[in-house]
Design a protein around this motif. Structure first.
Motif, PDB file in Angstrom:
ATOM      1  N   ASP A 167      -1.665 -67.593  -7.238  1.00 35.62           N
ATOM      2  CA  ASP A 167      -0.888 -67.460  -6.009  1.00 35.62           C
ATOM      3  C   ASP A 167      -1.704 -66.617  -5.024  1.00 35.62           C
ATOM      4  O   ASP A 167      -2.197 -65.549  -5.379  1.00 35.62           O
ATOM      5  N   ARG A 168      -1.814 -67.071  -3.790  1.00 34.62           N
ATOM      6  CA  ARG A 168      -2.620 -66.351  -2.795  1.00 34.62           C
ATOM      7  C   ARG A 168      -2.096 -64.940  -2.537  1.00 34.62           C
ATOM      8  O   ARG A 168      -2.831 -64.065  -2.119  1.00 34.62           O
ATOM      9  N   ARG A 169      -0.824 -64.693  -2.787  1.00 35.11           N
ATOM     10  CA  ARG A 169      -0.262 -63.347  -2.595  1.00 35.11           C
ATOM     11  C   ARG A 169      -0.833 -62.358  -3.605  1.00 35.11           C
ATOM     12  O   ARG A 169      -0.716 -61.152  -3.429  1.00 35.11           O
ATOM     13  N   LEU A 170      -1.445 -62.848  -4.668  1.00 34.49           N
ATOM     14  CA  LEU A 170      -2.019 -61.991  -5.712  1.00 34.49           C
ATOM     15  C   LEU A 170      -3.530 -61.812  -5.559  1.00 34.49           C
ATOM     16  O   LEU A 170      -4.193 -61.361  -6.496  1.00 34.49           O
ATOM     17  N   LEU A 171      -4.083 -62.150  -4.400  1.00 37.52           N
ATOM     18  CA  LEU A 171      -5.521 -61.980  -4.181  1.00 37.52           C
ATOM     19  C   LEU A 171      -5.914 -60.527  -4.431  1.00 37.52           C
ATOM     20  O   LEU A 171      -5.276 -59.602  -3.925  1.00 37.52           O
ATOM     21  N   GLY A 172      -6.932 -60.309  -5.228  1.00 33.65           N
ATOM     22  CA  GLY A 172      -7.401 -58.966  -5.568  1.00 33.65           C
ATOM     23  C   GLY A 172      -6.860 -58.459  -6.891  1.00 33.65           C
ATOM     24  O   GLY A 172      -7.320 -57.446  -7.398  1.00 33.65           O
ATOM     25  N   ALA A 173      -5.889 -59.155  -7.476  1.00 35.24           N
ATOM     26  CA  ALA A 173      -5.311 -58.730  -8.756  1.00 35.24           C
ATOM     27  C   ALA A 173      -6.030 -59.435  -9.909  1.00 35.24           C
ATOM     28  O   ALA A 173      -6.355 -60.621  -9.821  1.00 35.24           O
ATOM     29  N   THR A 174      -6.282 -58.693 -10.968  1.00 42.32           N
ATOM     30  CA  THR A 174      -6.961 -59.225 -12.150  1.00 42.32           C
ATOM     31  C   THR A 174      -6.221 -58.786 -13.405  1.00 42.32           C
ATOM     32  O   THR A 174      -5.773 -57.644 -13.500  1.00 42.32           O
ATOM     33  N   ALA A 175      -6.091 -59.689 -14.376  1.00 44.22           N
ATOM     34  CA  ALA A 175      -5.516 -59.370 -15.685  1.00 44.22           C
ATOM     35  C   ALA A 175      -6.642 -59.466 -16.718  1.00 44.22           C
ATOM     36  O   ALA A 175      -7.432 -60.416 -16.697  1.00 44.22           O
ATOM     37  N   ARG A 176      -6.717 -58.468 -17.630  1.00 49.44           N
ATOM     38  CA  ARG A 176      -7.753 -58.458 -18.669  1.00 49.44           C
ATOM     39  C   ARG A 176      -7.139 -58.147 -20.027  1.00 49.44           C
ATOM     40  O   ARG A 176      -6.217 -57.336 -20.130  1.00 49.44           O
ATOM     41  N   VAL A 177      -7.703 -58.765 -21.056  1.00 50.21           N
ATOM     42  CA  VAL A 177      -7.355 -58.449 -22.444  1.00 50.21           C
ATOM     43  C   VAL A 177      -8.660 -58.218 -23.184  1.00 50.21           C
ATOM     44  O   VAL A 177      -9.575 -59.041 -23.128  1.00 50.21           O
ATOM     45  N   ASN A 178      -8.754 -57.079 -23.867  1.00 52.84           N
ATOM     46  CA  ASN A 178      -9.944 -56.727 -24.625  1.00 52.84           C
ATOM     47  C   ASN A 178      -9.522 -56.467 -26.070  1.00 52.84           C
ATOM     48  O   ASN A 178      -8.565 -55.729 -26.306  1.00 52.84           O
ATOM     49  N   ALA A 179     -10.206 -57.073 -27.030  1.00 52.68           N
ATOM     50  CA  ALA A 179      -9.847 -56.921 -28.440  1.00 52.68           C
ATOM     51  C   ALA A 179     -11.087 -56.581 -29.264  1.00 52.68           C
ATOM     52  O   ALA A 179     -12.178 -57.086 -29.004  1.00 52.68           O
ATOM     53  N   THR A 180     -10.904 -55.693 -30.256  1.00 47.37           N
ATOM     54  CA  THR A 180     -11.951 -55.388 -31.226  1.00 47.37           C
ATOM     55  C   THR A 180     -11.392 -55.623 -32.622  1.00 47.37           C
ATOM     56  O   THR A 180     -10.204 -55.408 -32.858  1.00 47.37           O
ATOM     57  N   ASN A 181     -12.249 -56.062 -33.525  1.00 45.18           N
ATOM     58  CA  ASN A 181     -11.873 -56.377 -34.903  1.00 45.18           C
ATOM     59  C   ASN A 181     -10.637 -57.283 -34.908  1.00 45.18           C
ATOM     60  O   ASN A 181      -9.633 -56.996 -35.545  1.00 45.18           O
ATOM     61  N   LEU A 182     -10.725 -58.380 -34.201  1.00 43.44           N
ATOM     62  CA  LEU A 182      -9.606 -59.278 -33.966  1.00 43.44           C
ATOM     63  C   LEU A 182      -8.927 -59.760 -35.249  1.00 43.44           C
ATOM     64  O   LEU A 182      -7.710 -59.902 -35.294  1.00 43.44           O
ATOM     65  N   PHE A 183      -9.684 -59.983 -36.325  1.00 43.00           N
ATOM     66  CA  PHE A 183      -9.107 -60.470 -37.573  1.00 43.00           C
ATOM     67  C   PHE A 183      -8.770 -59.348 -38.544  1.00 43.00           C
ATOM     68  O   PHE A 183      -8.441 -59.590 -39.700  1.00 43.00           O
ATOM     69  N   ASP A 184      -8.838 -58.087 -38.083  1.00 39.90           N
ATOM     70  CA  ASP A 184      -8.482 -56.896 -38.859  1.00 39.90           C
ATOM     71  C   ASP A 184      -9.206 -56.861 -40.210  1.00 39.90           C
ATOM     72  O   ASP A 184      -8.626 -56.599 -41.255  1.00 39.90           O
TER      73      ASP A 184
END
Length: 54
Positions: free
Chosen positions: A10-27
């Protein structure tokens, strides 16, 4: 790490970013050695971040 520019949704969200960072994903359990000592390895960790740049 996975990130997504929310302005593409959506153009109203210009400049917004979502991030997901994972370590040892399979535990996976593994020992870590440092300076002659043995430690349990880090467990699974997932961190989500929302940021906005103007």
């Amino acid at each position: 790490m996975i990130d997504y520019d929310l302005g593409k949704l959506d153009r109203r969200l210009l400049g917004a970013t979502a991030r997901v960072n994972a370590t040892n994903l399979f535990d996976t359990h593994f020992p870590t050695r440092q300076s002659g000592y043995c430690y349990a390895g880090e467990r699974r960790q997932v961190i989500g971040t929302l940021s906005y740049r103007w």
